[in-house]
Design an enzyme around this catalytic site. Structure first.
Site, PDB file in Angstrom:
ATOM      1  N   GLU A  37      -2.993   6.615  -6.064  1.00 39.40           N
ATOM      2  CA  GLU A  37      -3.169   5.738  -7.568  1.00 39.40           C
ATOM      3  C   GLU A  37      -4.977   6.214  -8.206  1.00 39.40           C
ATOM      4  OE1 GLU A  37      -2.979   1.428  -5.937  1.00 39.40           O
ATOM      5  OE2 GLU A  37      -1.131   1.955  -5.533  1.00 39.40           O
ATOM      6  N   ARG A  76       1.119  -1.533  -0.002  1.00 36.48           N
ATOM      7  CA  ARG A  76      -0.152   0.336   0.323  1.00 36.48           C
ATOM      8  C   ARG A  76       1.062   1.432  -0.222  1.00 36.48           C
ATOM      9  NH1 ARG A  76      -3.804  -2.840  -1.378  1.00 36.48           N
ATOM     10  NH2 ARG A  76      -5.812  -2.906  -0.238  1.00 36.48           N
ATOM     11  N   HIS A 131       0.416  -0.793  -9.258  1.00 40.10           N
ATOM     12  CA  HIS A 131      -0.395  -1.767  -8.952  1.00 40.10           C
ATOM     13  C   HIS A 131      -0.672  -2.802  -9.145  1.00 40.10           C
ATOM     14  CE1 HIS A 131      -2.371  -1.392  -4.541  1.00 40.10           C
ATOM     15  NE2 HIS A 131      -2.408  -2.830  -4.836  1.00 40.10           N
TER      16      HIS A 131
HETATM   17  C1  OXD Z   1      -5.629  -6.225  -2.590  1.00 38.61           C
HETATM   18  C2  OXD Z   1      -5.289  -4.964  -3.235  1.00 38.61           C
HETATM   19  O1  OXD Z   1      -5.391  -5.849  -1.254  1.00 38.61           O
HETATM   20  O2  OXD Z   1      -4.695  -5.457  -4.733  1.00 38.61           O
HETATM   21  O3  OXD Z   1      -6.181  -6.576  -3.135  1.00 38.61           O
HETATM   22  O4  OXD Z   1      -4.021  -4.095  -3.226  1.00 38.61           O
END
Ligand code: OXD
Length: 306
Positions: free
Chosen positions: A248, A219, A267
């Protein structure tokens, strides 16, 4: 009993629910507004406005492994049980961490530039063997990364909140400062929670080796982006591999795109069929358990944030 599933129709979920349970599939939760008052479970993200209109709701299953976006103040205050998809993407995220570490260690962008120019450019590059990786967060992806990193003959340090839990393939579970001081790669695999948000601040980057790389696959927001940018520009750290970003999608004018010592991926580290398959299995098993009154998998500790 009514269970609302945000997503494509799946016969396996209907079968898991069994007779007497209505499983309603919708593209968006709003399409089920006629049953908000009766639904007992939602598989999908539930915004606060809907939470307040669903007095019989007992269970919400998040499609994400990290539930920071699900934990609104209303969800925190509500007795609804929240479960996550944690574990669906642990393997590809660990692979992505290895990929970014290898790319940074071998200066892969340099080969890519040379290839684009049809230039035969050989140079002495690093090897991961003998280097130390510090893993911030020993959940599914962190533990799988530990295993992979050891297979690459790396020394593995780990930082985790629940130190009493087993940490196989980790050479040493240590404190944050020791990890920062000794790691050649610091890899963030932790969820974003009240205690991890902003943990990588100016002071943290200043404590890292100037030859070390920062990698984040879980994250954004765990690193303070301004502090990270300054550390990358001032040579406080050698570079970064970033799949998770503070904002993002990463805005086109973000400086991260063009820093020469940064590899950006969108991501995308866990966007694999395997992640989808494992996520589908977690949902099916939890649905079966819910209908049968059994304890659910992947229960979220809402206060801890994961
Ligand atoms: C999740 C992600 O938390 O894709 O599933 O970041």
């Amino acid at each position: 009993m009514i269970i609302v599933v945000v997503g494509k129709e799946r016969q396996d979920l209907v079968d898991a629910a069994g007779d007497g349970v209505e499983v309603r599939f919708v593209r968006q939760l709003d399409e089920a507004d006629d049953v908000f008052g009766e639904m007992e479970a939602v598989i999908g993200r539930v915004p606060p406005s809907v939470l307040l209109k669903a007095p019989r709701l007992r269970w919400v299953h998040s499609p994400s492994a990290g539930v920071d976006a699900d934990l609104s103040p209303e969800m925190l205050a509500s007795p609804v049980v929240l479960t996550s998809s944690a574990g669906n993407g642990g393997i590809p995220l660990a692979e992505h961490s290895m990929l970014l570490m290898l790319m940074l260690n071998r200066e892969v962008p340099r080969w890519m530039r040379a290839q684009a120019d049809h230039r035969w450019e050989r140079f002495t590059h690093g090897e991961l063997a003998g280097l130390t990786v510090g893993i911030y967060g020993l959940g599914n992806s962190g533990l799988d990364l530990a295993r992979k990193a050891q297979a690459f003959h790396m020394r593995v340090l780990g930082v985790r909140r629940r130190v009493e839990e087993p940490s196989p393939y980790v050479d040493l579970v240590c404190d944050f400062d020791q990890m920062l001081a000794e790691s050649d790669f610091v890899v963030v695999t932790a969820p974003r929670t009240p205690s991890t948000a902003g943990r990588f601040d100016r002071d943290a980057f200043a404590r890292m080796k100037s030859t070390a790389y920062f990698v984040c696959i879980s994250r954004g927001g765990i690193a303070d982006d301004d502090a990270l940018l300054d550390a990358l520009r001032d040579g406080q750290i050698a570079g970064a591999g970033l799949d998770a970003h503070g904002v993002e999608p990463l805005p086109p004018d973000s400086p991260f795109w063009s820093l020469p010592n940064v590899i950006v991926t969108p991501h995308n580290g866990a966007t694999s069929d395997g992640t989808a398959r494992r996520g589908a299995e977690i949902v099916r098993e939890n649905l079966r358990r819910f209908v049968n009154g059994e304890v659910l998998h992947n229960l979220v500790d809402k206060t801890a944030g994961y």
